[in-house]
Design a protein around this motif. Structure first.
Motif, PDB file in Angstrom:
ATOM      1  N   LEU A  32       0.840  -1.196   0.000  1.00 48.75           N
ATOM      2  CA  LEU A  32       0.000   0.000   0.000  1.00 48.75           C
ATOM      3  C   LEU A  32       0.877   1.250   0.000  1.00 48.75           C
ATOM      4  O   LEU A  32       0.612   2.203  -0.737  1.00 48.75           O
ATOM      5  CB  LEU A  32      -0.952   0.005   1.197  1.00 48.75           C
ATOM      6  CG  LEU A  32      -1.886   1.210   1.319  1.00 48.75           C
ATOM      7  CD1 LEU A  32      -2.764   1.379   0.068  1.00 48.75           C
ATOM      8  CD2 LEU A  32      -2.757   1.082   2.566  1.00 48.75           C
ATOM      9  N   LEU A  33       1.936   1.232   0.794  1.00 43.35           N
ATOM     10  CA  LEU A  33       2.870   2.358   0.854  1.00 43.35           C
ATOM     11  C   LEU A  33       3.486   2.628  -0.519  1.00 43.35           C
ATOM     12  O   LEU A  33       3.547   3.783  -0.964  1.00 43.35           O
ATOM     13  CB  LEU A  33       3.967   2.059   1.879  1.00 43.35           C
ATOM     14  CG  LEU A  33       5.085   3.080   2.020  1.00 43.35           C
ATOM     15  CD1 LEU A  33       4.545   4.417   2.530  1.00 43.35           C
ATOM     16  CD2 LEU A  33       6.149   2.526   2.968  1.00 43.35           C
ATOM     17  N   ALA A  34       3.926   1.605  -1.201  1.00 41.68           N
ATOM     18  CA  ALA A  34       4.540   1.769  -2.525  1.00 41.68           C
ATOM     19  C   ALA A  34       3.535   2.341  -3.524  1.00 41.68           C
ATOM     20  O   ALA A  34       3.845   3.272  -4.278  1.00 41.68           O
ATOM     21  CB  ALA A  34       5.084   0.428  -3.026  1.00 41.68           C
ATOM     22  N   ASN A  35       2.323   1.805  -3.532  1.00 41.13           N
ATOM     23  CA  ASN A  35       1.302   2.299  -4.451  1.00 41.13           C
ATOM     24  C   ASN A  35       0.919   3.741  -4.143  1.00 41.13           C
ATOM     25  O   ASN A  35       0.772   4.556  -5.047  1.00 41.13           O
ATOM     26  CB  ASN A  35       0.079   1.376  -4.440  1.00 41.13           C
ATOM     27  CG  ASN A  35       0.280   0.175  -5.309  1.00 41.13           C
ATOM     28  OD1 ASN A  35       0.126   0.236  -6.521  1.00 41.13           O
ATOM     29  ND2 ASN A  35       0.667  -0.945  -4.701  1.00 41.13           N
ATOM     30  N   TYR A  36       0.775   4.045  -2.866  1.00 34.11           N
ATOM     31  CA  TYR A  36       0.453   5.421  -2.468  1.00 34.11           C
ATOM     32  C   TYR A  36       1.572   6.379  -2.885  1.00 34.11           C
ATOM     33  O   TYR A  36       1.318   7.512  -3.307  1.00 34.11           O
ATOM     34  CB  TYR A  36       0.259   5.520  -0.958  1.00 34.11           C
ATOM     35  CG  TYR A  36      -1.131   5.929  -0.520  1.00 34.11           C
ATOM     36  CD1 TYR A  36      -1.763   7.064  -1.035  1.00 34.11           C
ATOM     37  CD2 TYR A  36      -1.807   5.192   0.432  1.00 34.11           C
ATOM     38  CE1 TYR A  36      -3.020   7.437  -0.618  1.00 34.11           C
ATOM     39  CE2 TYR A  36      -3.071   5.560   0.866  1.00 34.11           C
ATOM     40  CZ  TYR A  36      -3.673   6.684   0.334  1.00 34.11           C
ATOM     41  OH  TYR A  36      -4.925   7.056   0.756  1.00 34.11           O
ATOM     42  N   LEU A 123      -5.605   1.420  -5.241  1.00 37.17           N
ATOM     43  CA  LEU A 123      -5.393   1.684  -3.814  1.00 37.17           C
ATOM     44  C   LEU A 123      -6.464   1.016  -2.964  1.00 37.17           C
ATOM     45  O   LEU A 123      -6.161   0.422  -1.919  1.00 37.17           O
ATOM     46  CB  LEU A 123      -5.365   3.192  -3.545  1.00 37.17           C
ATOM     47  CG  LEU A 123      -4.117   3.927  -4.035  1.00 37.17           C
ATOM     48  CD1 LEU A 123      -4.334   5.438  -3.975  1.00 37.17           C
ATOM     49  CD2 LEU A 123      -2.888   3.521  -3.229  1.00 37.17           C
ATOM     50  N   LEU A 124      -7.710   1.095  -3.407  1.00 40.57           N
ATOM     51  CA  LEU A 124      -8.799   0.467  -2.648  1.00 40.57           C
ATOM     52  C   LEU A 124      -8.630  -1.049  -2.582  1.00 40.57           C
ATOM     53  O   LEU A 124      -8.932  -1.665  -1.545  1.00 40.57           O
ATOM     54  CB  LEU A 124     -10.160   0.851  -3.228  1.00 40.57           C
ATOM     55  CG  LEU A 124     -10.593   2.282  -2.910  1.00 40.57           C
ATOM     56  CD1 LEU A 124     -11.744   2.714  -3.821  1.00 40.57           C
ATOM     57  CD2 LEU A 124     -10.976   2.435  -1.448  1.00 40.57           C
ATOM     58  N   ASP A 125      -8.138  -1.675  -3.646  1.00 42.22           N
ATOM     59  CA  ASP A 125      -7.852  -3.117  -3.611  1.00 42.22           C
ATOM     60  C   ASP A 125      -6.805  -3.425  -2.543  1.00 42.22           C
ATOM     61  O   ASP A 125      -6.958  -4.366  -1.765  1.00 42.22           O
ATOM     62  CB  ASP A 125      -7.346  -3.607  -4.971  1.00 42.22           C
ATOM     63  CG  ASP A 125      -8.443  -3.762  -6.005  1.00 42.22           C
ATOM     64  OD1 ASP A 125      -9.633  -3.797  -5.634  1.00 42.22           O
ATOM     65  OD2 ASP A 125      -8.089  -3.848  -7.203  1.00 42.22           O
ATOM     66  N   HIS A 126      -5.756  -2.629  -2.501  1.00 41.85           N
ATOM     67  CA  HIS A 126      -4.699  -2.850  -1.505  1.00 41.85           C
ATOM     68  C   HIS A 126      -5.189  -2.548  -0.093  1.00 41.85           C
ATOM     69  O   HIS A 126      -4.798  -3.228   0.858  1.00 41.85           O
ATOM     70  CB  HIS A 126      -3.452  -2.033  -1.852  1.00 41.85           C
ATOM     71  CG  HIS A 126      -2.667  -2.654  -2.966  1.00 41.85           C
ATOM     72  ND1 HIS A 126      -1.810  -3.706  -2.779  1.00 41.85           N
ATOM     73  CD2 HIS A 126      -2.645  -2.379  -4.290  1.00 41.85           C
ATOM     74  CE1 HIS A 126      -1.280  -4.058  -3.929  1.00 41.85           C
ATOM     75  NE2 HIS A 126      -1.775  -3.266  -4.870  1.00 41.85           N
ATOM     76  N   MET A 127      -6.034  -1.554   0.049  1.00 43.98           N
ATOM     77  CA  MET A 127      -6.606  -1.245   1.359  1.00 43.98           C
ATOM     78  C   MET A 127      -7.463  -2.405   1.853  1.00 43.98           C
ATOM     79  O   MET A 127      -7.395  -2.791   3.032  1.00 43.98           O
ATOM     80  CB  MET A 127      -7.431   0.036   1.293  1.00 43.98           C
ATOM     81  CG  MET A 127      -6.601   1.277   1.112  1.00 43.98           C
ATOM     82  SD  MET A 127      -7.681   2.712   0.829  1.00 43.98           S
ATOM     83  CE  MET A 127      -6.494   3.901   0.216  1.00 43.98           C
ATOM     84  N   SER A 128      -8.262  -2.966   0.962  1.00 46.40           N
ATOM     85  CA  SER A 128      -9.111  -4.097   1.327  1.00 46.40           C
ATOM     86  C   SER A 128      -8.261  -5.287   1.776  1.00 46.40           C
ATOM     87  O   SER A 128      -8.564  -5.935   2.785  1.00 46.40           O
ATOM     88  CB  SER A 128      -9.991  -4.481   0.131  1.00 46.40           C
ATOM     89  OG  SER A 128     -10.776  -5.597   0.428  1.00 46.40           O
TER      90      SER A 128
END
Length: 167
Positions: A32-36, A123-128
């Motif tokens: 998530l950090l990398a994608n953000y 991002l929402l996929d990674h958050m989930s």
């Protein structure tokens, strides 16, 4: 009937989780950090380089969103540190891990908005995924943090979708 349903007992985890307990959790946070982080830089790129009749609206919105992303990035990295681990922290690491990819600055404003909308879905996929890992580990602190990200990301997605729709 209730006897046949298995209930998963959640236990409080003290600070200083062991690496063995949290490998999947830290991996999900780093993804998530990398994608953000790539998303953040894309927002800055678009903020600096947007042009056209809707310049002022899009320019301001991208700045608002990269400022939010900057805080989220810091929160995620610091959360990883809470677990005694080291977050990814170089652009090379982010680019290697991120599903969100860089793009040029020669897009129309509406193409930029479409790119950001795709980023929000990633991002929402990674958050989930991270929410699932946090729940599995009894990590209510990470769950609380990510739920706030979800709420804001869904709102941003809705607003940009409404902005870019052709009535």
């Amino acid at each position: 009937m209730l006897d046949s349903i298995e209930t998963k007992k959640r236990t409080y985890k003290r600070l200083g989780y062991s690496a063995m307990e949290t490998v999947e959790l830290i991996d999900a946070m780093n993804k998530l950090l990398a994608n953000y982080s790539v998303h953040y830089q894309k927002l800055r790129n678009f903020h600096w380089n947007v042009k056209g009749a809707d310049f002022f609206d899009v320019h301001e919105k991208f700045e608002e969103q990269y400022n939010y992303a900057k805080v989220a990035i810091d929160d995620i990295a610091e959360r990883i540190r809470v677990f005694g681990q080291t977050p990814l922290s170089t652009m090379r690491e982010y680019l290697d891990v991120s599903e969100i990819k860089e793009c040029g600055s020669d897009l129309s404003s509406m193409d930029m908005v479409a790119e950001i909308l795709k980023d929000y879905e990633t991002l929402l996929d990674h958050m989930s995924n991270l929410l699932e890992k946090a729940a599995d580990n009894g990590d209510s602190g990470t769950e609380d943090m990510v739920k706030g990200f979800v709420k804001q990301t869904e709102k941003n997605h809705w607003m940009l979708t409404a902005f870019s729709s052709k009535n």
